[in-house]
Design an enzyme around this catalytic site. Structure first.
Site, mmCIF file in Angstrom:
data_model
loop_
_atom_site.group_PDB
_atom_site.id
_atom_site.type_symbol
_atom_site.label_atom_id
_atom_site.label_comp_id
_atom_site.label_asym_id
_atom_site.label_seq_id
_atom_site.Cartn_x
_atom_site.Cartn_y
_atom_site.Cartn_z
ATOM 1 N N HIS A 71 -10.540 -0.033 2.723
ATOM 2 C CA HIS A 71 -11.426 -0.121 1.880
ATOM 3 C C HIS A 71 -12.835 0.445 2.072
ATOM 4 O O HIS A 71 -13.342 0.422 3.190
ATOM 5 C CB HIS A 71 -11.585 -1.700 1.520
ATOM 6 C CG HIS A 71 -10.336 -2.405 1.157
ATOM 7 N ND1 HIS A 71 -9.432 -2.897 1.992
ATOM 8 C CD2 HIS A 71 -9.848 -2.647 -0.203
ATOM 9 C CE1 HIS A 71 -8.530 -3.371 1.186
ATOM 10 N NE2 HIS A 71 -8.568 -3.282 0.059
ATOM 11 N N LYS A 120 -6.256 3.109 -10.881
ATOM 12 C CA LYS A 120 -5.876 3.836 -9.662
ATOM 13 C C LYS A 120 -5.129 5.323 -9.969
ATOM 14 O O LYS A 120 -4.674 5.472 -10.857
ATOM 15 C CB LYS A 120 -4.991 2.744 -9.206
ATOM 16 C CG LYS A 120 -3.658 2.345 -9.994
ATOM 17 C CD LYS A 120 -2.654 1.410 -9.161
ATOM 18 C CE LYS A 120 -1.393 0.924 -10.040
ATOM 19 N NZ LYS A 120 -0.491 0.261 -9.199
ATOM 20 N N ASP A 124 -3.938 -0.171 5.440
ATOM 21 C CA ASP A 124 -4.809 -0.162 4.230
ATOM 22 C C ASP A 124 -6.113 -0.124 4.778
ATOM 23 O O ASP A 124 -6.866 -0.169 5.916
ATOM 24 C CB ASP A 124 -4.674 -1.774 4.171
ATOM 25 C CG ASP A 124 -5.202 -2.299 2.575
ATOM 26 O OD1 ASP A 124 -5.617 -1.487 1.983
ATOM 27 O OD2 ASP A 124 -5.289 -3.369 2.472
ATOM 28 N N ARG A 138 4.442 -11.434 0.493
ATOM 29 C CA ARG A 138 4.473 -11.566 -0.915
ATOM 30 C C ARG A 138 6.098 -12.183 -1.208
ATOM 31 O O ARG A 138 6.870 -11.827 -0.748
ATOM 32 C CB ARG A 138 4.323 -10.121 -1.570
ATOM 33 C CG ARG A 138 2.979 -9.865 -1.404
ATOM 34 C CD ARG A 138 2.745 -8.444 -2.239
ATOM 35 N NE ARG A 138 1.532 -7.943 -1.914
ATOM 36 C CZ ARG A 138 0.951 -6.685 -2.440
ATOM 37 N NH1 ARG A 138 2.049 -5.973 -3.150
ATOM 38 N NH2 ARG A 138 -0.127 -6.274 -1.985
ATOM 39 N N CYS A 153 -7.759 -7.078 0.533
ATOM 40 C CA CYS A 153 -9.041 -6.839 0.291
ATOM 41 C C CYS A 153 -10.075 -7.799 0.138
ATOM 42 O O CYS A 153 -11.164 -7.544 0.518
ATOM 43 C CB CYS A 153 -8.641 -6.392 -1.166
ATOM 44 S SG CYS A 153 -7.464 -6.559 -2.073
ATOM 45 N N GLN A 196 0.637 -2.720 5.878
ATOM 46 C CA GLN A 196 0.139 -1.704 4.913
ATOM 47 C C GLN A 196 -0.913 -0.694 6.052
ATOM 48 O O GLN A 196 -1.504 -1.267 6.997
ATOM 49 C CB GLN A 196 -0.784 -2.140 4.140
ATOM 50 C CG GLN A 196 -0.077 -2.820 2.875
ATOM 51 C CD GLN A 196 -0.966 -3.259 1.908
ATOM 52 O OE1 GLN A 196 -1.967 -4.038 2.048
ATOM 53 N NE2 GLN A 196 -0.678 -3.043 0.595
ATOM 54 N N HIS A 202 -10.091 0.727 -2.991
ATOM 55 C CA HIS A 202 -8.933 0.209 -2.219
ATOM 56 C C HIS A 202 -7.805 1.370 -2.129
ATOM 57 O O HIS A 202 -7.736 2.445 -2.894
ATOM 58 C CB HIS A 202 -7.997 -0.837 -3.090
ATOM 59 C CG HIS A 202 -8.958 -1.924 -3.686
ATOM 60 N ND1 HIS A 202 -8.682 -3.349 -3.109
ATOM 61 C CD2 HIS A 202 -10.047 -2.019 -4.499
ATOM 62 C CE1 HIS A 202 -9.498 -3.865 -3.779
ATOM 63 N NE2 HIS A 202 -10.464 -3.159 -4.592
#
Length: 674
Positions: free
Chosen positions: A411, A495, A409, A389, A360, A407, A541
Site C-alpha cells: 500500500h 482499479k 501486497d 477467505r 489493507c 499476497q 492498494h
C-alpha cells in the site's frame, strides 16, 4: 395514416421505414448478402432479434460473424436453448431451469426424473445427435410476450416447478418474453438467432456433466448440469478442442503431482501442503519480488492474522464482506478447581476476532503510528501477507482458488499530487515483472460499481488519475488492450487490472492497483501538510503476483512444468552410466552445489536411457551424464531438456560457469531493469 421511423445506419445514412419494419427487413433492402449474413441487430445499443420490429426512430447496426464477441454470445445462447429442447425430447419429464452462455460455450441445468436419475457422460453423444436434428429442421426462434401469470400457469401445467418458482420473482406487471421453436417453449430474455438453421451443426460439442444446486444453494435440490462448447464454425471448434487438450496436459494439479510440488487434502480443504520442491519455487519467487520491491522503495512489514471485528466494522469490510470472512470468539480457559483440567470457554463478554481476508486495514494502522509529515510521502509499505477467505466449497480449484493464500501486497500512502507518478511507476514495475516471466498482457480500468462508498467527486478524481497514469506510461492504447469496464471496480475504489496471456492463449487477471480515498477516511489516516494542518492521504492498494498460490499455478501451466532454470526446483541431475564414475559424479555435483545450483545425483544401477527418460518426464532442465570416459577426462556430457536439445561435452569448470550464469534470476542479469 401510416407511421414512419427514421433508422440511422453506421455509414451515416438514414432510411425511413414504416412502423412494423424489422432489422431483417432493412438488411434485405440493403442487399441479399447482408440479409443472409445478419445474425442479430444492435438497436440503440441493445442487441435484439432480427425479427423484432422497431419501436421508434433508432440507430441500427447489424451483427454478423465478423462481430465475433457478439456473434459468439448469440450462438452459444442458442446452443443452450437447443440443448434444453433436445434433452426434453429425449427424456420426457425432465424439468428445465437455466442455461446461459459462458466464456467458451454454454451449459444448462436440468432436474431429471427420479426414475431416470442424473445424466452421465454416456448420455452426451445421443443428446448431440438430437441437437443436430433440431438444427437441421431450421425452425424459427419466435419471440412472444406473455404476462407473468400466463408464464407461471404454463409452467405449472407443464410440471415445471423450478421455472414456475422463478417467474414469480420477476417484477409484477412487466411483460415477460418466451421463445418458441416449433411446439417447444422456454422462458428467456433473448435475443436469439432467427432460426435454428443459422447455427453450424458441426461447431459445437457437449463436454461434461456435473452436479449443481438449484440457484447455487446447497440446501436446494441437486440438478444435472450439462456443459458444452459452441463456436461459429467447425474450424474454431477444432482449434478450441486442441487448446483444451493442451490445457489438460498443462493442468497444474496433474503436473504438481508428477513433479512432487504440492498436494491438497480434505483435512485442510482450500489450503495447500507445499512439498520441498514446490516451496523452492515459492522461495525463489518471494526472493525475486523482495528484490523488486526493495529496489522500488518499499519497506516490508508484518501485521497480525487476527484483529477485532470492530476494526473490520470500522473499515467497512464487515458490512460488505463478512460472509467471506472467518471469525472466532475470544476463548478463555475454564479451569476445574478440583482436577485442574482446563477446557476452552467462550466468555460472556467475549470479543469476536476475524482472521484477515486482506492486509489493507492493518497497513493503515501501521501508517497511523506517530505523526507523518508531507515530506515523508510517499510511504510504500509491503507485506507478504497470509490471508484467509471463506470461499464456497464448490468454487475451490487447485492452486487457482484457495481459502488460505499469501499476497505480494503493498500500500502506497501519498498526496493527491503524487498519485499519477506513483501509479505510472507501478505500471512500469509490473511491466518489468511480467516480461521476466514471458507474459504479454492487457490493461483494463474497472470503474465504479452501483454499490460503493465515497462521493461521486472522489470517484471522478480516482478514475481520472488512473487513466492519466496509464496514458503517461504509454499503455492506454490498443497494443496493451486498453479497455474500461463499467461497474467492475471495488466498493471503495476503481482499479487497474493486468490480464496476462499465457503460452496457449488463455488470459488470467493477476495484478491490480486501486486508488482509494475511502479507507483513509474511515480509519482516520492523516498526514501534516505544508500548511501545518491535517490532510487525508490517498491510499494505493497494489499487487503484481496477486496470490503466490495462484501465480505459481499459472506459471506451472504457462511453462507446462518446464520452468526456466532460475525457478526450477532441481536445476540439474548428475547421472552415471557405470558405477566407476560414481566418485567423479559426486565431485561434479558438489562443485555445482558450491556454485549455488540445486543439484541431485542419480547413481542407481539402471540403464542410462531409463534415467534419461525418467528425468525428462520429471522436467529436469539439465541432465549431466557421466561415464567412464568423462570420469577419466574430467568432462561431462550435458543434455538440456527438450526434444530439440543437443548433447554437448564440456569441461567441468566450463559447465559450472555456464549453468551458474543461466541460473541467475532475470533481475540479476546484466542489463536487467533496476
Amino acid at each position: 395514416m401510416t407511421q414512419h421511423f427514421k433508422i440511422a445506419l453506421p455509414d451515416g445514412s438514414v432510411r425511413e421505414v414504416e412502423a412494423g419494419t424489422t432489422p431483417a427487413d432493412v438488411a434485405a433492402a440493403i442487399g441479399p448478402g447482408l440479409a443472409k449474413a445478419a445474425l442479430a441487430a444492435r438497436v440503440n445499443g441493445e442487441v435484439r432479434d432480427l425479427q423484432r420490429p422497431f419501436e421508434g426512430d433508432s440507430e441500427l447496426a447489424l451483427i454478423t460473424s465478423r462481430d465475433e464477441a457478439d456473434a459468439l454470445e448469440l450462438v452459444r445462447h442458442d446452443y443452450a436453448h437447443i440443448l434444453a429442447e433436445a434433452v426434453q425430447n429425449l427424456f420426457p419429464g425432465t424439468q428445465i431451469t437455466f442455461g446461459p452462455a459462458t466464456d467458451d460455450g454454454f451449459y444448462y441445468d436440468f432436474a431429471p426424473t427420479a426414475e431416470r436419475g442424473p445424466f452421465t457422460e454416456e448420455d452426451l453423444p445421443v443428446i448431440e445427435e438430437e441437437m443436430r436434428r433440431i438444427i437441421a429442421k431450421d425452425e424459427k426462434l419466435v419471440r412472444e410476450v406473455w404476462t407473468r401469470e400466463q408464464v407461471r400457469q404454463f409452467f405449472i401445467d407443464q410440471g415445471e416447478a423450478f421455472k414456475a418458482e422463478w417467474v414469480m420473482e420477476l417484477p409484477e406487471g412487466e411483460p415477460i418474453t418466451m421463445y418458441r421453436t416449433g411446439e417447444w417453449l422456454d422462458l428467456c430474455r433473448g435475443p436469439h438467432l432467427a432460426s435454428t438453421g443459422k447455427l453450424d451443426a458441426q461447431a459445437f460439442k457437449l463436454t461434461r456433466v456435473s452436479g449443481a444446486y438449484w440457484r447455487g444453494d446447497q440446501n436446494n435440490a441437486m440438478l444435472s448440469r450439462i456443459y458444452g462448447t459452441g463456436w461459429l464454425n467447425k474450424k474454431q471448434l477444432d482449434a478450441h478442442l486442441v487448446r483444451l487438450e493442451e490445457a489438460a496436459k498443462r493442468d497444474h494439479r496433474k503436473i504438481g503431482r508428477e513433479m512432487d510440488l504440492f498436494h491438497l487434502q480434505e483435512e485442510a480443504h482450500g489450503s495447500v501442503f507445499w512439498h520441498p520442491k514446490g516451496y523452492r519455487i515459492w522461495r525463489e519467487l518471494e526472493a525475486y519480488m523482495r528484490r523488486k520491491m526493495d529496489g522500488a522503495g518499499y519497506r516490508e512489514i508484518k501485521t497480525p492474522q487476527l484483529m477485532d471485528v470492530r476494526q473490520w466494522t470500522q473499515s467497512g469490510h464487515w458490512g460488505k464482506y463478512a460472509e467471506n470472512m472467518f471469525a472466532v470468539p475470544d476463548i478463555v480457559p475454564d479451569v476445574d478447581e478440583e482436577s485442574g483440567a482446563a477446557a476452552p470457554k467462550v466468555a460472556d463478554d467475549a470479543d469476536w476476532l476475524a482472521i484477515k481476508p486482506m492486509n489493507c486495514p492493518a497497513h493503515v494502522l501501521v501508517f497511523k503510528q506517530g505523526i507523518t509529515s508531507y515530506r515523508e510521502l510517499p510511504i510504500r509499505l509491503g507485506e507478504m501477507g497470509c490471508c484467509h477467505r471463506n470461499e464456497p466449497h464448490g468454487a475451490l480449484h487447485g492452486l487457482m482458488r484457495v481459502r488460505q493464500f499469501t499476497q505480494d501486497d503493498a500500500h502506497i500512502f501519498c498526496t493527491e499530487r503524487q498519485v499519477v507518478d506513483e501509479v505510472r511507476a507501478f505500471c512500469r514495475l509490473a511491466d518489468d515483472v511480467y516480461k521476466d516471466f514471458g507474459f504479454t498482457y492487457h490493461v483494463k480500468l474497472a470503474l465504479r460499481p452501483d454499490k460503493r462508498f465515497g462521493s461521486d467527486s472522489d470517484w471522478d478524481k480516482a478514475e481520472q488519475e488512473l487513466r492519466d497514469a496509464v496514458a503517461e506510461a504509454g499503455m492506454a492504447n490498443a497494443d496493451y488492450g486498453w479497455e474500461e469496464l463499467p461497474g467492475e471496480g471495488a466498493f471503495y475504489a476503481p482499479k487497474l487490472e493486468w490480464h496476462l496471456t499465457d503460452a496457449i492463449g488463455r488470459t488470467w487477471q493477476v495484478g491490480t492497483i486501486q486508488g482509494d480515498r475511502v479507507l483513509p477516511e474511515r480509519l482516520d489516516a492523516t498526514y501534516i501538510g505544508e500548511d501545518g494542518d491535517k490532510h487525508r492521504p490517498v491510499m494505493l492498494h497494489r499487487a503484481i503476483f496477486g496470490s503466490y498460490e495462484r501465480f505459481i499455478g499459472i506459471l506451472i501451466e504457462h511453462y507446462a512444468g518446464k520452468f526456466p532454470l532460475w525457478l526450477a526446483p532441481v536445476q540439474a541431475v548428475v547421472a552415471t552410466i557405470v558405477s566407476e564414475a560414481d566418485d567423479y559424479a559426486r565431485e561434479v555435483a558438489a562443485k555445482l552445489t558450491a556454485a549455488g545450483l540445486r543439484v541431485e545425483t542419480d547413481l542407481r544401477n539402471e540403464k542410462i536411457n531409463y534415467k534419461v527418460r525418467e528425468h525428462s518426464l520429471a522436467k529436469i532442465p539439465n541432465l549431466i551424464v557421466i561415464g567412464k570416459r568423462e570420469a577419466e577426462e574430467r568432462t561431462v556430457a550435458l543434455r538440456p531438456l527438450g526434444a530439440d536439445a543437443r548433447q554437448e561435452v564440456l569441461g567441468l569448470d566450463a559447465l559450472v560457469e555456464r549453468l551458474r550464469a543461466e541460473a541467475l534470476p532475470p533481475d540479476m542479469r546484466e542489463g536487467s531493469p533496476a
